[in-house]
Design a protein around this motif. Structure first.
Motif, PDB file in Angstrom:
ATOM      1  N   UNK A 169       1.047  -1.227   0.027  1.00 59.51           N
ATOM      2  CA  UNK A 169       0.054   0.017   0.027  1.00 59.51           C
ATOM      3  C   UNK A 169       0.985   1.265  -0.051  1.00 59.51           C
ATOM      4  N   UNK A 170       0.230   2.283  -0.538  1.00 61.50           N
ATOM      5  CA  UNK A 170       0.930   3.757  -0.651  1.00 61.50           C
ATOM      6  C   UNK A 170      -0.093   4.468   0.264  1.00 61.50           C
ATOM      7  N   UNK A 171       0.403   5.046   1.339  1.00 60.13           N
ATOM      8  CA  UNK A 171      -0.662   5.991   1.903  1.00 60.13           C
ATOM      9  C   UNK A 171      -0.462   7.291   1.452  1.00 60.13           C
ATOM     10  N   UNK A 172      -1.538   8.174   1.672  1.00 66.61           N
ATOM     11  CA  UNK A 172      -1.464   9.680   1.393  1.00 66.61           C
ATOM     12  C   UNK A 172      -1.760  10.271   2.684  1.00 66.61           C
ATOM     13  N   UNK A 173      -1.337  11.619   2.923  1.00 63.79           N
ATOM     14  CA  UNK A 173      -1.412  12.521   4.015  1.00 63.79           C
ATOM     15  C   UNK A 173      -2.871  13.066   3.957  1.00 63.79           C
ATOM     16  N   UNK A 174      -3.437  12.980   5.091  1.00 63.34           N
ATOM     17  CA  UNK A 174      -4.717  13.886   5.227  1.00 63.34           C
ATOM     18  C   UNK A 174      -4.471  15.342   5.272  1.00 63.34           C
ATOM     19  N   UNK A 175      -3.353  15.736   5.513  1.00 61.85           N
ATOM     20  CA  UNK A 175      -3.166  17.123   5.564  1.00 61.85           C
ATOM     21  C   UNK A 175      -1.848  17.451   4.555  1.00 61.85           C
ATOM     22  N   UNK A 176      -1.754  18.858   4.258  1.00 66.45           N
ATOM     23  CA  UNK A 176      -0.334  19.049   3.387  1.00 66.45           C
ATOM     24  C   UNK A 176       0.753  18.638   4.197  1.00 66.45           C
ATOM     25  N   UNK A 177       0.527  19.029   5.558  1.00 66.16           N
ATOM     26  CA  UNK A 177       1.734  18.892   6.502  1.00 66.16           C
ATOM     27  C   UNK A 177       2.136  17.366   6.987  1.00 66.16           C
ATOM     28  N   UNK A 178       1.319  16.683   6.677  1.00 66.07           N
ATOM     29  CA  UNK A 178       1.468  15.034   7.352  1.00 66.07           C
ATOM     30  C   UNK A 178       2.658  14.516   6.393  1.00 66.07           C
ATOM     31  N   UNK A 179       3.409  13.774   7.056  1.00 65.78           N
ATOM     32  CA  UNK A 179       4.724  13.297   6.841  1.00 65.78           C
ATOM     33  C   UNK A 179       4.357  12.023   5.817  1.00 65.78           C
ATOM     34  N   UNK A 180       4.564  12.147   4.575  1.00 62.36           N
ATOM     35  CA  UNK A 180       4.143  10.903   3.835  1.00 62.36           C
ATOM     36  C   UNK A 180       5.608  10.313   3.301  1.00 62.36           C
ATOM     37  N   UNK A 181       6.846  10.317   4.103  1.00 62.38           N
ATOM     38  CA  UNK A 181       7.785   9.984   3.800  1.00 62.38           C
ATOM     39  C   UNK A 181       8.389   8.406   4.439  1.00 62.38           C
ATOM     40  N   UNK A 182       7.374   8.145   5.301  1.00 58.51           N
ATOM     41  CA  UNK A 182       7.570   6.958   6.094  1.00 58.51           C
ATOM     42  C   UNK A 182       7.386   5.582   5.296  1.00 58.51           C
ATOM     43  N   UNK A 183       8.122   4.717   5.893  1.00 60.04           N
ATOM     44  CA  UNK A 183       7.983   3.291   5.476  1.00 60.04           C
ATOM     45  C   UNK A 183       7.661   2.397   6.700  1.00 60.04           C
ATOM     46  N   UNK A 184       6.609   1.615   6.666  1.00 61.66           N
ATOM     47  CA  UNK A 184       5.873   0.992   7.905  1.00 61.66           C
ATOM     48  C   UNK A 184       5.900  -0.422   7.343  1.00 61.66           C
ATOM     49  N   UNK A 185       6.078  -1.465   8.338  1.00 63.58           N
ATOM     50  CA  UNK A 185       6.256  -2.684   8.033  1.00 63.58           C
ATOM     51  C   UNK A 185       5.651  -3.462   9.200  1.00 63.58           C
ATOM     52  N   UNK A 186       5.475  -4.655   9.281  1.00 61.33           N
ATOM     53  CA  UNK A 186       4.855  -5.484  10.273  1.00 61.33           C
ATOM     54  C   UNK A 186       5.759  -5.973  11.523  1.00 61.33           C
ATOM     55  N   UNK A 187       5.582  -5.448  12.641  1.00 64.48           N
ATOM     56  CA  UNK A 187       6.295  -5.766  13.791  1.00 64.48           C
ATOM     57  C   UNK A 187       6.433  -7.373  13.980  1.00 64.48           C
TER      58      UNK A 187
END
Lengths: 384, 232
Positions: free
Chosen positions: A174-192
């Motif tokens: 998945x590729x997530x979008x930010x709800x606001x302009x200032x939301x950080x959309x640079x991070x990469x999350x994976x399963x713990x």
């Protein structure tokens, strides 16, 4: 409008001087734009931080780990709604300069904690269903041209796998979008769970916690309750509001707003001297012509307006070009550090301030020469 | 525009004193001058006699230290700076010795300058400019900049700028002073035509008796006083 041609003609009188002055104003406003974007990069995290979220880290340092078991204990504290953990992975994609944050989390609670990360329902389902699944923000996906279905290899710098390898591979679901302009959309999350099972050491340990509280008004009280809960344990905690936590990071660099103001004050003071000198010169050279204008019927105020208009137009040409250039560079080129400033844009508020600053530079640079022009006595000036 | 007695310009007991530090320089003292409407008056006198100062007072470019300056029945020495500027724009055309054209504007834009202060549309302004440029014989030089024109042509552009608002009073400060004889004659011819055919009242400061001969009357200024005969 009918005077615009006259003002423009005067600006064209010494083209090189006008061009150099306008260029210096352009550079000043270019710098203004970049500094505004850098400031927002440091500031925005604080501004968009959840008011109802606390960050809980090890009391000594964020690089010290906390037990995974703390989550249940935190959620039992009165006023706590939800607790999720996260850990710094610190892997390298292809080369060290391709920096972006990689964080193992528990997908379900994590998405519940951060509603500002917007994921399509089917992508969310895929993440929950795929043990090696990962999601990434739009900025990083665009940066590397990733798309859903890609396999992303990361070279670990901290977390060696049980088989001795440092190579970790993830399936991008998945590729997530930010709800606001200032939301950080640079991070990469994976399963713990995948991370915890595959890592060679540190099983059951996590980096920090995000804690959602029911009443933001009670943030300080609940943070204290959390710290008290784990006091005198091998891993004591420091809980604080998310905004304060992010601000703490920013403060390691320095007071960004103060640095921003100091640099800009110096730059704009210099620009005022440059533009003011240009306008003073242009009036000195045209004493006789200004007297002619008055002689044919231009009022003192009219002449003042012409000189001030010329100063404002010069500032507008240089300033708006500088603002436009910085907006273009910031918007098209994006973060110049290649990932260290994930929230990097030219805020509308700062653009507006820039426009007002253009007007201020024009007025301030032109006020003394235009007053001089206004005070000219026709008979005296015609003799010069 | 003339007053009830047919006078366009009426100066009474005019003094002009310049202060240079503590020193006072009396340029004009108790001067009286009457100029009927439609006259072409030449004002002669040695350098420093106050000719240009007198011209400036008549044109509202300066104010007298004492006395009254009435033009077209109006006490212009009593007008505020703003009203005086507006009065100049409507009633006075100025022609300077060194033309004083704006080098950054072409001939037609220079001529258009006084019209910017009116409410005329761009089209109307262009029409007025075309008309006066043809009066001064420079319709073919509209787009030329001052540096591309000869001295005589520049002075004719200066005259076009002075008459474009159709003022009653034309004030010329040594209009041929910087020109050769031929160009000077052309300019004087033009001023005479404006005086005879368009009833412009002209006051011309000059050192040149040949230029003054074109005027209908010549007065002489020396030591701040006027006379009808040159002072030896």
């Amino acid at each position: 409008m009918k005077y615009l041609r006259l003002i423009l003609s005067n600006l064209k009188r010494k083209k090189l001087r006008t061009a150099l002055t306008a260029l210096s104003i352009t550079v000043a406003f270019l710098l203004f734009g970049f500094l505004a974007a850098v400031r927002i990069a440091f500031d925005q995290g604080v501004q968009v931080a959840g008011l109802d979220r606390l960050v809980v880290r090890h009391k000594v340092s964020i690089i010290q780990f906390l037990p995974e078991s703390y989550r249940d204990r935190m959620e039992r504290i009165e006023g706590v709604d939800l607790a999720v953990h996260a850990t710094w992975f610190g892997g390298i994609y292809q080369k060290p300069s391709n920096f972006f944050a990689q964080i193992p989390v528990e997908p379900g609670p994590f998405m519940e904690m951060f509603p500002e990360y917007i994921l399509e329902p089917q992508e969310r389902e895929a993440w929950l269903a795929t043990r090696t699944g990962a999601i990434v923000g739009r900025v990083t996906a665009d940066r590397f041209g990733w798309k859903v279905g890609d396999r992303i290899p990361l070279q670990a710098t901290i977390w060696t796998k049980k088989d001795g390898s440092n190579s970790w591979e993830f399936d991008l679901v998945g590729i997530y979008e930010g709800a606001e302009k200032g939301t950080d959309t640079s991070q990469f999350f994976f399963r713990h769970d995948y991370f915890d099972e595959a890592r060679q050491w540190g099983e059951g340990q996590v980096g920090w916690y995000y804690v959602r509280i029911k009443d933001p008004e009670r943030a300080a009280e609940i943070a204290e309750a959390i710290d008290v809960e784990f006091a005198n344990s091998p891993a004591e905690t420091k809980a604080e509001p998310e905004g304060a936590f992010i601000q703490g990071f920013a403060n390691q660099v320095g007071n960004i707003a103060k640095i921003f103001m100091a640099i800009l004050s110096a730059v704009f003071f210099t620009i005022l001297l440059v533009a003011g000198n240009t306008m003073a010169q242009t009036v000195r050279e045209r004493i006789n012509e200004l007297a002619v204008l008055k002689a044919v019927g231009f009022t003192d105020r009219g002449v003042l307006g012409l000189v001030l208009g010329e100063s404002c137009l010069l500032a507008a040409i240089g300033g708006f070009f500088g603002l436009a250039l910085s907006w273009l560079f910031i918007t098209i080129k994006g973060d110049p550090t290649g990932g260290a400033l994930p929230i990097y844009y030219f805020p509308a508020k700062d653009i507006l301030i820039g426009v007002l600053l253009v007007l201020f530079v024009g007025l301030a640079a032109g006020i003394l020469p235009s007053l001089q022009a206004q005070r000219l006595q026709i008979a005296d000036a015609l003799r010069r | 525009m003339s007053g009830s007695n047919g006078l366009l310009v009426d100066l009474k007991n005019v003094d002009k004193v310049f202060k240079r530090g503590a020193e006072e320089i009396h340029v004009l003292g108790g001067l009286d001058l009457e100029i009927p409407e439609g006259e072409f008056l030449a004002l002669m006198g040695p350098s420093g006699s106050g000719k240009s100062t007198l011209l400036n007072l008549i044109g509202g470019l300066d104010r007298p230290s004492a006395g009254s300056v009435t033009v077209g029945g109006q006490r212009i020495d009593k007008l505020s700076d703003r009203k005086l500027a507006s009065w100049r724009a409507r009633h006075v055309g100025l022609v300077f010795q060194f033309y004083n054209l704006l080098p950054v504007l072409n001939a037609s834009r220079n001529v258009e300058l006084p019209l910017l202060l009116t409410h005329l549309s761009a089209k109307k302004r262009r029409e007025h400019v075309d008309t006066v440029m043809s009066v001064v014989g420079l319709s073919h030089r509209m787009k030329h900049y001052p540096r591309q024109l000869s001295g005589g042509e520049q002075q004719r552009v200066g005259i076009a700028r002075a008459i474009v608002t159709d003022p009653t009073l034309l004030l010329c400060d040594e209009p041929t002073g910087d020109l050769d004889r031929k160009s000077g004659d052309e300019v004087l011819e033009l001023l005479q035509t404006l005086n005879r055919e368009q009833d412009k009242t002209i006051v011309m400061v000059t050192h040149d008796p040949h230029a003054a001969a074109r005027a209908s009357r010549t007065v002489y200024l020396d030591k701040g006083q006027l006379s009808l005969e040159p002072v030896e």
